[in-house]
Motif scaffolding. Structure first.
Motif, PDB file in Angstrom:
ATOM      1  N   TYR A  59     108.092 -16.264 -49.349  1.00 43.49           N
ATOM      2  CA  TYR A  59     107.599 -16.519 -47.597  1.00 43.49           C
ATOM      3  C   TYR A  59     106.183 -16.788 -46.919  1.00 43.49           C
ATOM      4  O   TYR A  59     106.034 -16.579 -45.647  1.00 43.49           O
ATOM      5  N   LEU A  60     104.815 -17.148 -47.730  1.00 42.55           N
ATOM      6  CA  LEU A  60     103.791 -17.807 -47.347  1.00 42.55           C
ATOM      7  C   LEU A  60     103.738 -18.850 -47.545  1.00 42.55           C
ATOM      8  O   LEU A  60     103.072 -19.270 -46.150  1.00 42.55           O
ATOM      9  N   LEU A  61     104.588 -19.618 -48.305  1.00 40.60           N
ATOM     10  CA  LEU A  61     104.053 -21.200 -47.795  1.00 40.60           C
ATOM     11  C   LEU A  61     105.168 -21.506 -46.883  1.00 40.60           C
ATOM     12  O   LEU A  61     104.519 -22.565 -46.249  1.00 40.60           O
ATOM     13  N   PRO A  62     106.332 -21.449 -46.097  1.00 40.38           N
ATOM     14  CA  PRO A  62     106.739 -22.033 -45.192  1.00 40.38           C
ATOM     15  C   PRO A  62     105.436 -21.655 -43.831  1.00 40.38           C
ATOM     16  O   PRO A  62     105.766 -22.396 -43.854  1.00 40.38           O
ATOM     17  N   ILE A  63     104.691 -20.298 -43.732  1.00 39.24           N
ATOM     18  CA  ILE A  63     104.341 -20.315 -42.412  1.00 39.24           C
ATOM     19  C   ILE A  63     102.778 -21.686 -43.526  1.00 39.24           C
ATOM     20  O   ILE A  63     102.247 -22.192 -42.358  1.00 39.24           O
ATOM     21  N   LEU A  64     102.459 -21.375 -43.980  1.00 39.56           N
ATOM     22  CA  LEU A  64     100.871 -22.037 -44.754  1.00 39.56           C
ATOM     23  C   LEU A  64     101.263 -23.658 -44.485  1.00 39.56           C
ATOM     24  O   LEU A  64     100.801 -24.937 -43.845  1.00 39.56           O
ATOM     25  N   LEU A  65     102.985 -24.188 -44.405  1.00 39.72           N
ATOM     26  CA  LEU A  65     103.380 -25.783 -44.870  1.00 39.72           C
ATOM     27  C   LEU A  65     103.719 -26.190 -43.829  1.00 39.72           C
ATOM     28  O   LEU A  65     104.022 -26.999 -42.993  1.00 39.72           O
ATOM     29  N   PHE A  66     104.827 -25.446 -42.852  1.00 39.45           N
ATOM     30  CA  PHE A  66     105.088 -26.053 -41.554  1.00 39.45           C
ATOM     31  C   PHE A  66     104.255 -25.419 -40.764  1.00 39.45           C
ATOM     32  O   PHE A  66     104.875 -25.644 -39.434  1.00 39.45           O
ATOM     33  N   SER A  67     102.999 -25.043 -40.105  1.00 34.12           N
ATOM     34  CA  SER A  67     102.082 -24.725 -39.187  1.00 34.12           C
ATOM     35  C   SER A  67     101.894 -25.576 -38.585  1.00 34.12           C
ATOM     36  O   SER A  67     101.441 -25.715 -37.363  1.00 34.12           O
ATOM     37  N   PHE A  68     101.858 -26.414 -38.840  1.00 34.69           N
ATOM     38  CA  PHE A  68     101.446 -27.990 -38.025  1.00 34.69           C
ATOM     39  C   PHE A  68     102.257 -28.389 -36.786  1.00 34.69           C
ATOM     40  O   PHE A  68     101.991 -28.535 -35.977  1.00 34.69           O
ATOM     41  N   VAL A  69     103.668 -27.812 -36.819  1.00 31.37           N
ATOM     42  CA  VAL A  69     104.337 -27.699 -35.579  1.00 31.37           C
ATOM     43  C   VAL A  69     104.493 -26.936 -34.769  1.00 31.37           C
ATOM     44  O   VAL A  69     105.196 -26.661 -33.362  1.00 31.37           O
ATOM     45  N   GLN A  70     103.837 -26.142 -35.310  1.00 33.01           N
ATOM     46  CA  GLN A  70     103.994 -24.303 -34.407  1.00 33.01           C
ATOM     47  C   GLN A  70     102.181 -25.051 -33.526  1.00 33.01           C
ATOM     48  O   GLN A  70     101.786 -24.323 -32.350  1.00 33.01           O
ATOM     49  N   ARG A  71     101.677 -26.262 -33.895  1.00 32.65           N
ATOM     50  CA  ARG A  71     100.314 -26.063 -33.189  1.00 32.65           C
ATOM     51  C   ARG A  71     100.107 -27.536 -32.389  1.00 32.65           C
ATOM     52  O   ARG A  71     100.303 -28.663 -32.826  1.00 32.65           O
ATOM     53  N   LYS A  72      99.753 -27.572 -31.240  1.00 29.23           N
ATOM     54  CA  LYS A  72      99.579 -28.693 -30.451  1.00 29.23           C
ATOM     55  C   LYS A  72      99.330 -29.962 -30.971  1.00 29.23           C
ATOM     56  O   LYS A  72      99.393 -31.383 -31.030  1.00 29.23           O
ATOM     57  N   ARG A  73      97.823 -29.418 -31.522  1.00 30.71           N
ATOM     58  CA  ARG A  73      96.711 -30.296 -31.982  1.00 30.71           C
ATOM     59  C   ARG A  73      97.362 -30.635 -33.374  1.00 30.71           C
ATOM     60  O   ARG A  73      97.288 -32.117 -33.428  1.00 30.71           O
ATOM     61  N   SER A  74      98.583 -30.157 -34.123  1.00 29.73           N
ATOM     62  CA  SER A  74      98.485 -30.915 -35.497  1.00 29.73           C
ATOM     63  C   SER A  74      99.707 -31.511 -35.865  1.00 29.73           C
ATOM     64  O   SER A  74     100.171 -32.445 -36.306  1.00 29.73           O
ATOM     65  N   VAL A  75     100.365 -31.127 -34.571  1.00 27.96           N
ATOM     66  CA  VAL A  75     101.443 -31.983 -34.238  1.00 27.96           C
ATOM     67  C   VAL A  75     100.814 -33.804 -34.080  1.00 27.96           C
ATOM     68  O   VAL A  75     101.990 -34.531 -34.190  1.00 27.96           O
ATOM     69  N   ASP A  76     100.060 -33.291 -32.955  1.00 29.35           N
ATOM     70  CA  ASP A  76      99.709 -34.916 -32.799  1.00 29.35           C
ATOM     71  C   ASP A  76      99.155 -35.161 -34.010  1.00 29.35           C
ATOM     72  O   ASP A  76      99.772 -37.168 -33.900  1.00 29.35           O
ATOM     73  N   SER A  77      98.408 -35.213 -34.946  1.00 30.00           N
ATOM     74  CA  SER A  77      98.142 -35.662 -35.971  1.00 30.00           C
ATOM     75  C   SER A  77      99.061 -35.749 -36.707  1.00 30.00           C
ATOM     76  O   SER A  77      99.517 -36.924 -37.924  1.00 30.00           O
ATOM     77  N   TYR A  78      99.878 -34.939 -37.565  1.00 30.25           N
ATOM     78  CA  TYR A  78     101.061 -35.509 -38.587  1.00 30.25           C
ATOM     79  C   TYR A  78     102.596 -36.049 -37.688  1.00 30.25           C
ATOM     80  O   TYR A  78     102.771 -36.686 -38.686  1.00 30.25           O
ATOM     81  N   LEU A  79     102.654 -35.693 -36.402  1.00 26.55           N
ATOM     82  CA  LEU A  79     104.036 -36.596 -36.450  1.00 26.55           C
ATOM     83  C   LEU A  79     104.203 -37.407 -36.010  1.00 26.55           C
ATOM     84  O   LEU A  79     104.835 -38.223 -35.739  1.00 26.55           O
TER      85      LEU A  79
END
Lengths: 511, 291
Positions: A59-79
Motif C-alpha cells: 500500500y505504501l510503496l505505490p504512493i512513494l514511488l508514483f507520487s511524481f505523476v501527481q505533482r506538477k513540479r515532479s512531472v516536469d523532472s521525471y516525464l
C-alpha cells in the motif's frame, strides 16, 4: 528500465534498509517470545507478521514511488527524462514488488532455519508462492487505484475507497439476504468475497500458514485465480492511467470516471440501498429514518466538496441523490414484492451434491409419546427433552434414488418459506441446513439455513416420528438425551448424556 | 533544427495552443515571449515531451520529441519551479541525472565552482536563486542539443545572471546547440537572444531574427504644419500612434529607408528616427493586435 531500477536501488537505500530491519524484527520476535516446544507455532506467527508487513508495503510503496505523476513540479523532472513511460512504470512496479518480496523471502528463510525441520516443506513452498502472488497482485492493484487520481491526497483516498468497496458489497448482500431472502446465510457463502482480492489472497495465505504445521489443506482456487484476473485488468488500467496519462492531470481534481465520480456514487447508492432495505422491512417507521437519509445526503455533499475542492451545492447533486433514493426504493420494493427475487426457492432448481442437516430440540410429547402438557414433575425428569439430528448427503448422481426423502424434506423447507412470507407462524424450533454443491473435504457449499439464526425468523416444523423413521432408512438419525433419571436434588447437574440412534431411543423409551 | 508543425494543445476544452508552427535553427538562442497565460510554459513542456500535443508534431532533427524517447537525451527542460526530492542535495541530484544522461564531469565541476554552490547542503535550504542555479548547473552539464529554460532569469541576482550568461555562452561556443528561453525580462533576453517569437492567443504571431525585427520596427518623431490624424498614415503599418500638440510619435513596421522616404513625401517639419528595444517591440506588437 534497468537504469531507473538501478537508480531506485541506489537512491532508496535507507528505505530498503528500514523495511528489511523491520521485517527481521518481525521474524525473530515470535521465536524469542515463544516458549512453545513446537517451533512451527512461532514459525507461523513469524510468517504471518512478515506477510502483514509486506502487505502494508504494497500500500505504501505505490504512493512513494508514483507520487511524481501527481505533482506538477515532479512531472516536469521525471516525464522529461529519456526513459519511456512503460519503462518507468515497469521499473517502479518491479521495485515495489522486489522490496517486500526480497525482505519476506530472506526472512522466511531465516524463520525456517530458526524453526528447524518441524514443518511441511511443500506447504511452506506453496505459502511462499502464495505470498509472492499476493505481493505482485496488491502492488499492481494499489498502483492502479492510486493513479486513478490526479493528486496525492485523492490517490490515497482512492486506495482506501477501492479496498473497502468489496466489503461494502458484502455488507449490502448480507443485509439484502437477511431481510429479503429467507434461509439465506450469506456468511457461509465464499463467493461474496469474489470482489475483494485482499480478502481472497489473505484467506488463502492464512489457510496455507495453518497447512505448514498440519497437512496440505487445499486453498480456494478461485481465490487465487480472481485476484490474478483483477491484476490483469488493473494492468490495462495502468496503461491508461500511466503510460497514456496526460501529464497535465497533475494536481487537478480527480474527475476521471473511476476516480471520485464512480467512488462517490457507488458509496451513496450502497448506503441508500442499505437504508431502503431496512425501511422497506419496517415501512411504518419511515419518519425515524429521515434523519439517516439526511446524514447520507450530508456525507454525499461533503464527499463532493472534497472531490471538487469547492463548497457549492449543485442542482445536479440533488437530482443524483433523489435518483439514488428512487433506484434504491425500487430495488427494495421489488425485493419485497418478489420475496427476495425468489432466491429462497433457488436451490430447487439445480440440485447437485445436496446435504440436509437437521436438528431439533423436542420433548417427547412432540413425538406423540406423551401429552404436550408439561408434567408438574418435569424438573426431575429432564430426559423428556432431547435433541434429534441427522445428516443426509445426496450425491448428484443419486437424486432419483433419494426422491422420496427429498420430496419430504423439500416439502418441509417450502412450508417454512411459505410460513415466513405469508403466515408468519411462530414458535417452531426445528433447524434445517441445506447445502447445495456440497464439498465433502471443505464441508462447504451454498447454504440455506432455516432459520438464518436462532434469534431470527422461523424454523421448520418438527419432523414426526414416522417421518424420522422414513429418513432413518437412508441415513442414521440420532437422538441425544440428557438423562437425570434417579434425580438427586443435592446434585441437580448430575446428567448422563446418551447418544442414541432412533431405534435405540425408541427401545430406551420402551416403544 | 527544431520544427514545430501545426501543434494544438487543449486543457479540457480550453484551447491553449492552436495550430502553432515555427522553427528554431541550430545554434540559435530563441527568446519566447508572451503575456501571462499565453502558453509559453505549455509550449516548452510540449517541446520537452512532457505533454502530448493533441494535433501536429514537434521534431528535433526529424525525431518526434514526445514519441521518440532517445531524442530526449538531447533535450533539457529547466522549469520555472524545479522539483527536488525531499532531503536532496546536489550530490544526490547528480546521481539522479547521471543515471539517465551522460553528464560532463568537467562542465559540472566548472559550473559548480562558478555558481559557488555547496554540493552537500540540502537543497531545501537553498534560496530561490540557488535552486535555479542548481537546475542550470545540471542543464549545462548534460550538454543538450536543445536547452529549454522557462522563466530563466527569475530569482537570479545580477551577478548570477552574468555568470549564467557566461556559462551559456561557453556552452554555445563549444557546440551547436539551440536554446529556447522564456522570460518576462526582455532586457536580459535582448542581450543573449538572436531570434524570438511572440506567443499570443495560442499562436506565434511574430517570430524571426531579433536584430532584423528591431531594425524593421522604428519609432518616428514627426511634426507637421497641418493637423493630421491616424488615417493620414494608412499607407504605413502603424503599430503605435500618439499625438501631442503638433508632434506625432509613430511606431511603424517596415524597411526604415523606405518608410523614411515615404514620410518625407508628406513634408514633415521634423522627422527623427529612433530605434526600439526588444521590450518596446514586444509591447507595440502586442498592443497593435489588441486594438
Amino acid at each position: 528500465m534497468i537504469k531507473n531500477l538501478k537508480y531506485l536501488l541506489r537512491s532508496k537505500k535507507v528505505l530498503v534498509i528500514f523495511f528489511y530491519v523491520l521485517h527481521l524484527a518481525f521474524t525473530v520476535t515470535p521465536f524469542l517470545a515463544s516458549q512453545a516446544k513446537d517451533r512451527a507455532i512461532p514459525l507461523s506467527y513469524s510468517l504471518v507478521l512478515n506477510a502483514l508487513l509486506s502487505l502494508v508495503m504494497t500500500y505504501l510503496l505505490p504512493i512513494l514511488l508514483f507520487s511524481f505523476v501527481q505533482r506538477k513540479r515532479s512531472v516536469d523532472s521525471y516525464l522529461a527524462l529519456p526513459v519511456s513511460r512503460k519503462d518507468l512504470l515497469l521499473s517502479n512496479l518491479l521495485f515495489a514488488f522486489l522490496l517486500p518480496a526480497c525482505c519476506s523471502t530472506l526472512n522466511a528463510l531465516i524463520a525456517a532455519l530458526l524453526a528447524g525441520p518441524c514443518f511441511h516443506f511443500p506447504s511452506f513452498l506453496l505459502l511462499f508462492a502464495e505470498g509472492m502472488i499476493t505481493i505482485a497482485v496488491m502492488v499492481i492493484l494499489n498502483t492502479c487505484f492510486y493513479l486513478l487520481a490526479n493528486n496525492i491526497f485523492d490517490g490515497v483516498v482512492m486506495i482506501a475507497a477501492y479496498t473497502a468497496m468489496p466489503f461494502a458489497v458484502v455488507g449490502l448482500i448480507v443485509l439484502f439476504g437477511e431481510i429479503f431472502v429467507y434461509g439465506y446465510n450469506p456468511l457461509d457463502n465464499s463467493r461474496m468475497y469474489w470482489f475483494s482480492p485482499l480478502y481472497m489472497l489473505g484467506y488463502n495465505f492464512f489457510v496455507q500458514t495453518e497447512a505448514i504445521s498440519n497437512a496440505n489443506i487445499p486453498f480456494d482456487g478461485m481465490y487465487l485465480l480472481l485476484p490474478v484476473l483483477y491484476a490483469v485488468l488493473a494492468a490495462f488500467g495502468l496503461r491508461k492511467h500511466f503510460i497514456d496519462r496526460k501529464s497535465e492531470r497533475a494536481e487537478q481534481i480527480s474527475n476521471e470516471f473511476f476516480a471520485y465520480p464512480f467512488v462517490i456514487h457507488f458509496y451513496v447508492l450502497a448506503c441508500l440501498c442499505m437504508l431502503t432495505f431496512v425501511v422497506s422491512n419496517e415501512p411504518g417507521e419511515i419518519g425515524e429514518w429521515i434523519i439517516v437519509y439526511l446524514l447520507i445526503f450530508l456525507a454525499f455533499m461533503i464527499a463532493t466538496f472534497v472531490y471538487k475542492r469547492r463548497i457549492k451545492v449543485e442542482p445536479k447533486s440533488l437530482i443524483v441523490f433523489a435518483a439514488g433514493i428512487l433506484l434504491a426504493s425500487l430495488l427494495g420494493f421489488a425485493a419485497n414484492a418478489t420475496n427476495g427475487f425468489g432466491l429462497s426457492y433457488a436451490y430447487d432448481k439445480n440440485p447437485r451434491n445436496v446435504l440436509y442437516n437437521y436438528n431439533s430440540y423436542v420433548y417427547d410429547g412432540d413425538f406423540g409419546i406423551r401429552s404436550k402438557e408439561l408434567p408438574a414433575y418435569w424438573r426431575g425428569r429432564d430426559d423428556l427433552f432431547f435433541s434429534v439430528s441427522f445428516e443426509l448427503p445426496i450425491p448428484a448422481e443419486k437424486m432419483d434414488e433419494y426422491a422420496e426423502v427429498r420430496e419430504l424434506l423439500e416439502g418441509v423447507r417450502a412450508e417454512a418459506i411459505r410460513n415466513h412470507y405469508e403466515d408468519h407462524e411462530e414458535g417452531v424450533f426445528g433447524f434445517l441446513n441445506v447445502y447445495n454443491g456440497f464439498n465433502e473435504q471443505t464441508r462447504d457449499g451454498s447454504l440455506m439455513r432455516f432459520p438464518v439464526e436462532q434469534s431470527y425468523g422461523y424454523g421448520i416444523r418438527y419432523l414426526t416420528l414416522e417421518e424420522l423413521k422414513q429418513i432413518s432408512r437412508y441415513t442414521p438419525v440420532y437422538v441425544d438425551v440428557w438423562s437425570n433419571q434417579g434425580y438427586d436434588p443435592e446434585h441437580p447437574d448430575d446428567y448422563i448424556e446418551l447418544h442414541l440412534t432412533l431405534d435405540q431411543f425408541l427401545n430406551y423409551k420402551g416403544k | 533544427m527544431l520544427t514545430i508543425d501545426n501543434v494544438c494543445k487543449k486543457f479540457d476544452h480550453r484551447v491553449i495552443l492552436d495550430d502553432l508552427s515555427f522553427e528554431v535553427a541550430d545554434g540559435s538562442i530563441f527568446g519566447l515571449v508572451g503575456v501571462n497565460g499565453s502558453g509559453k510554459s505549455t509550449l516548452l513542456r510540449l517541446i520537452s515531451g512532457i505533454y502530448e500535443p493533441e494535433g501536429g508534431s514537434i521534431c528535433l532533427n526529424g525525431l518526434d520529441t514526445y514519441k521518440d524517447v532517445e531524442v530526449r537525451k538531447d533535450i533539457v527542460f529547466v522549469s520555472d519551479e524545479p522539483y527536488y526530492p525531499f532531503g536532496a542535495n546536489i550530490e544526490t541530484l547528480k546521481e539522479f541525472y547521471s543515471s539517465f544522461y551522460d553528464l560532463d564531469e568537467e562542465a559540472y565541476l566548472k559550473n559548480l565552482k562558478l555558481f559557488g554552490l555547496d554540493p552537500k547542503r540540502s537543497i531545501s535550504n537553498f534560496s530561490k536563486g540557488m535552486k535555479r542555479q542548481t537546475s542550470l548547473l545540471f542543464a549545462l552539464a548534460i550538454h543538450p542539443k536543445l536547452l529549454l529554460l522557462d522563466e530563466a532569469f527569475d530569482g537570479l541576482d545580477p551577478v548570477v545572471r552574468l555568470n549564467f550568461k557566461k556559462a551559456l555562452a561557453d556552452l554555445l561556443e563549444d557546440e551547436q546547440i539551440s536554446v529556447i528561453i522564456s522570460s518576462h525580462n526582455l532586457k536580459e533576453l535582448e542581450d543573449i537572444c538572436d531570434s524570438y517569437g511572440i506567443l499570443e492567443n495560442g499562436k506565434v504571431t511574430t517570430y524571426g531574427d531579433l536584430l532584423q525585427s528591431k531594425e524593421n520596427v522604428n519609432k518616428y518623431q514627426l511634426a507637421f504644419k497641418e493637423d493630421l490624424d491616424k488615417d493620414d498614415f494608412n499607407g504605413f503599418e502603424v503599430l503605435s500612434f500618439e499625438k501631442l500638440g503638433q508632434v506625432y510619435t509613430l511606431v511603424i513596421k517596415g524597411d526604415r529607408e523606405e518608410t523614411e522616404a515615404k514620410l518625407q513625401q508628406m513634408q514633415p517639419l521634423l522627422c527623427n528616427v529612433l530605434p526600439v528595444n526588444f521590450e518596446e517591440l514586444f509591447i507595440y506588437e502586442v498592443e497593435s493586435r489588441g486594438k
